[in-house]
Design an enzyme around this catalytic site. Structure first.
Site, PDB file in Angstrom:
ATOM      1  CE  LYS A   1      33.721  -0.759   7.228  1.00 48.04           C
ATOM      2  NZ  LYS A   1      32.787  -1.886   7.266  1.00 48.04           N
TER       3      LYS A   1
ATOM      4  CG  ASP B   1      32.855  -4.954   8.918  1.00 45.92           C
ATOM      5  OD1 ASP B   1      32.419  -4.560  10.000  1.00 45.92           O
ATOM      6  OD2 ASP B   1      33.203  -4.180   8.008  1.00 45.92           O
TER       7      ASP B   1
END
Length: 99
Positions: free
Chosen positions: A62, A99
């Site tokens: 990420k 997220d």
């Protein structure tokens, strides 16, 4: 047909390809979605070579995805310092964090 992928390590266990294929069938959208194993050393090269229009990115990549977006990120991604969704934007990548 648009191509999409999920990148991570490990990634073979990911249910994303099956989930996205089911969604595509149910909605009549023609698309291809695959899982691609990549680590820190290979992620940028594999993403570039994949030919995908967009991708999901999971751990441990990420922060690598955030760096690849070179500032072309959403406010959420900027706050997180990480990207889990990339979209091809011309010759560059645009990133977001959902997220």
């Amino acid at each position: 047909m648009p191509h999409y992928a999920v990148f991570g390590s490990p990634i073979a266990h990911s249910q994303s390809p099956r989930i996205h294929a089911a969604f595509a069938r149910q909605t009549g959208i023609a698309m291809d979605y695959v899982a691609i194993e990549a680590d820190h050393a290979s992620f940028a090269e594999k993403l570039a070579a994949s030919g995908v229009a967009g991708a999901n990115v999971t751990l441990p990549l990420k922060e690598d995805a955030f760096a690849l977006c070179a500032g072309n990120v959403s406010a959420r991604a900027l706050r997180a310092g990480a990207v889990n969704t990339v979209l091809r934007d011309g010759a560059q990548w645009r990133g977001d964090n959902t997220d």
